[in-house]
Design an enzyme around this catalytic site. Structure first.
Site, short mmCIF file in Angstrom:
data_model
loop_
_atom_site.label_atom_id
_atom_site.label_comp_id
_atom_site.label_asym_id
_atom_site.label_seq_id
_atom_site.Cartn_x
_atom_site.Cartn_y
_atom_site.Cartn_z
NE ARG A 209 44.70 41.89 41.66
CZ ARG A 209 44.92 40.68 41.18
NH1 ARG A 209 45.94 39.96 41.64
NH2 ARG A 209 44.15 40.16 40.24
CB SER B 235 39.35 48.88 36.80
OG SER B 235 40.27 48.65 37.83
CE LYS C 27 42.56 42.06 36.89
NZ LYS C 27 41.48 43.06 36.73
#
Length: 222
Positions: free
Chosen positions: A37, A106, A135
């Site tokens: 990521r 997602s 997030k």
């Protein structure tokens, strides 16, 4: 391919460990998939990390996925890419990566899950199942979908999916019991005191969740 335990890397959430250190521990603990990521690093640095992790995962026989960036997935010779709402459409990524690539998407609703399946996604990440602090730009309470949504997605699609967002060794079993094929985590492994042990506990929890689902007579998503 197994999706039981799916590590999403993030060096900034790894308690001072490098991503390759975390990946090595997760592989020792039996992780099934690794996704690079590293959203807060420049593309060149992310590619360098992806290439190093590629060597680790290839040696271990573990699939490597790159988050968001098809170009980095190609350059790192990854097995695939995981796409979000702001990324390339699945079909465009497929054109770049080829038919054998793994393409994840997602989603947070059954409708979006069906759409991703029709578009050719190989698997889904569904969440956030629970509130997560990974997030910073998202309101946790609005973003949390809960276990009932996991059950709805399991009924909506035939491709495998992992539950993501706030998943830990303590709650992973209930996510799988609700219909997920596995769980994707960041801090449950990257920030764990012992990432090897945390990965093993996640695997045990997934197996327990599958036993609960089978005992209840419920079918999985795939």
């Amino acid at each position: 391919m197994e999706f039981d335990t799916y590590l999403v890397t993030q060096a900034s959430l790894s308690e001072g460990r490098s991503t390759p250190e975390v990946v090595a521990a997760a592989i020792e603990g039996g992780v099934d998939v690794v996704q690079v990521r590293e959203k807060d690093t420049p593309a060149r640095e992310r590619l360098a990390v992806a290439r190093e992790v590629r060597e680790q995962t290839r040696a271990a026989g573990v699939p490597l996925i790159v988050n968001d960036r098809v170009d980095i997935a190609v350059a790192a010779e990854a097995d695939g890419v995981h796409l979000g709402d702001g990324d390339l459409p699945v079909a465009a990524a497929r054109e770049q990566l080829g038919e054998d690539a793994l393409i994840g998407r997602s989603v947070s609703t059954p409708g979006a899950a069906r759409e991703a399946e029709r578009a050719g996604a190989d698997y889904l990440g569904v969440g956030a199942v629970y509130a997560t602090g990974s997030k910073e730009d998202i309101d946790d309470e609005e973003y949390e979908v809960g276990l009932e949504r996991v059950r709805e997605v399991a009924e909506a699609v035939d491709i495998p999916f992992v539950g993501i967002g706030g998943v830990t060794p303590e709650n992973a079993a209930e996510v799988v019991a609700a219909g997920a094929d596995g769980v994707a985590v960041i801090t449950a492994i990257t920030a764990a005191e012992n990432p090897v042990r945390a990965t093993r506990k996640l695997g045990e929890a997934v197996a327990e969740g599958r036993r609960r689902r089978e005992s209840a007579g419920l079918e999985g998503a795939a």
